[in-house]
Design a protein around this motif. Structure first.
Motif, PDB file in Angstrom:
ATOM      1  N   LYS A  39       0.855  -1.180   0.000  1.00  0.00           N
ATOM      2  CA  LYS A  39       0.000   0.000   0.000  1.00  0.00           C
ATOM      3  C   LYS A  39       0.893   1.233   0.000  1.00  0.00           C
ATOM      4  O   LYS A  39       1.803   1.346   0.815  1.00  0.00           O
ATOM      5  CB  LYS A  39      -0.901   0.011   1.230  1.00  0.00           C
ATOM      6  CG  LYS A  39      -1.784   1.245   1.291  1.00  0.00           C
ATOM      7  CD  LYS A  39      -2.816   1.145   2.364  1.00  0.00           C
ATOM      8  CE  LYS A  39      -3.680   2.357   2.570  1.00  0.00           C
ATOM      9  NZ  LYS A  39      -3.583   3.476   1.705  1.00  0.00           N
ATOM     10  N   ILE A  40       0.608   2.149  -0.904  1.00  0.00           N
ATOM     11  CA  ILE A  40       1.352   3.396  -0.959  1.00  0.00           C
ATOM     12  C   ILE A  40       0.829   4.297   0.158  1.00  0.00           C
ATOM     13  O   ILE A  40      -0.378   4.504   0.284  1.00  0.00           O
ATOM     14  CB  ILE A  40       1.173   4.085  -2.327  1.00  0.00           C
ATOM     15  CG1 ILE A  40       1.612   3.144  -3.439  1.00  0.00           C
ATOM     16  CG2 ILE A  40       1.944   5.387  -2.383  1.00  0.00           C
ATOM     17  CD1 ILE A  40       1.173   3.578  -4.816  1.00  0.00           C
ATOM     18  N   ALA A  41       1.718   4.802   0.964  1.00  0.00           N
ATOM     19  CA  ALA A  41       1.335   5.671   2.080  1.00  0.00           C
ATOM     20  C   ALA A  41       0.645   6.924   1.552  1.00  0.00           C
ATOM     21  O   ALA A  41       1.058   7.481   0.531  1.00  0.00           O
ATOM     22  CB  ALA A  41       2.557   6.056   2.897  1.00  0.00           C
ATOM     23  N   ASP A  42      -0.405   7.335   2.250  1.00  0.00           N
ATOM     24  CA  ASP A  42      -1.117   8.548   1.847  1.00  0.00           C
ATOM     25  C   ASP A  42      -0.178   9.737   1.745  1.00  0.00           C
ATOM     26  O   ASP A  42      -0.298  10.557   0.830  1.00  0.00           O
ATOM     27  CB  ASP A  42      -2.244   8.859   2.832  1.00  0.00           C
ATOM     28  CG  ASP A  42      -3.422   7.906   2.687  1.00  0.00           C
ATOM     29  OD1 ASP A  42      -3.548   7.251   1.616  1.00  0.00           O
ATOM     30  OD2 ASP A  42      -4.223   7.817   3.633  1.00  0.00           O
ATOM     31  N   ALA A  43       0.751   9.856   2.668  1.00  0.00           N
ATOM     32  CA  ALA A  43       1.697  10.977   2.645  1.00  0.00           C
ATOM     33  C   ALA A  43       2.507  10.975   1.352  1.00  0.00           C
ATOM     34  O   ALA A  43       2.759  12.028   0.764  1.00  0.00           O
ATOM     35  CB  ALA A  43       2.617  10.909   3.849  1.00  0.00           C
ATOM     36  N   ASP A  44       2.904   9.787   0.889  1.00  0.00           N
ATOM     37  CA  ASP A  44       3.671   9.691  -0.354  1.00  0.00           C
ATOM     38  C   ASP A  44       2.812  10.075  -1.559  1.00  0.00           C
ATOM     39  O   ASP A  44       3.286  10.747  -2.472  1.00  0.00           O
ATOM     40  CB  ASP A  44       4.237   8.284  -0.533  1.00  0.00           C
ATOM     41  CG  ASP A  44       5.321   7.964   0.480  1.00  0.00           C
ATOM     42  OD1 ASP A  44       5.953   8.919   0.998  1.00  0.00           O
ATOM     43  OD2 ASP A  44       5.537   6.774   0.763  1.00  0.00           O
ATOM     44  N   LYS A  45       1.550   9.639  -1.553  1.00  0.00           N
ATOM     45  CA  LYS A  45       0.640  10.010  -2.644  1.00  0.00           C
ATOM     46  C   LYS A  45       0.467  11.514  -2.700  1.00  0.00           C
ATOM     47  O   LYS A  45       0.571  12.129  -3.764  1.00  0.00           O
ATOM     48  CB  LYS A  45      -0.745   9.376  -2.438  1.00  0.00           C
ATOM     49  CG  LYS A  45      -0.837   7.923  -2.721  1.00  0.00           C
ATOM     50  CD  LYS A  45      -2.282   7.484  -2.510  1.00  0.00           C
ATOM     51  CE  LYS A  45      -2.393   6.000  -2.363  1.00  0.00           C
ATOM     52  NZ  LYS A  45      -3.764   5.581  -2.063  1.00  0.00           N
TER      53      LYS A  45
END
Length: 84
Positions: A28-34
């Motif tokens: 899962k791509i971290a929301d912060a990274d998105k």
């Protein structure tokens, strides 16, 4: 291409490649990274370093590099998989 544009696109490519690699591995791509990546892209457009088209071309190229197929082809396979 200007030096600043090249630097921007290389940085964006690294961000995209990292996120897509995580996603391809099932993570899962971290929301912060998105959000960081989306904000970076928007800043580049607002500062007129790149165009939306430049960004879309880069996204397509990185996707093919990571997944070995176009976004359209991959989405088609996902839709077919969800029918079974």
């Amino acid at each position: 291409m200007t030096n600043i544009k090249e630097k921007f696109l290389k940085n964006l490519e690294a961000q995209l490649r990292e996120s897509m690699t995580v996603a391809r591995a099932g993570g899962k791509i971290a929301d912060a990274d998105k959000h960081r990546c989306e904000g970076f892209m928007q800043a580049g457009v607002e500062l007129e370093l790149v165009t939306d088209e430049d960004i879309q071309e880069l996204i397509k190229a990185v996707h093919i590099s990571v997944y070995g197929e176009s976004i359209t082809a991959r989405r088609g396979k996902e839709k077919l998989g969800s029918l079974h």
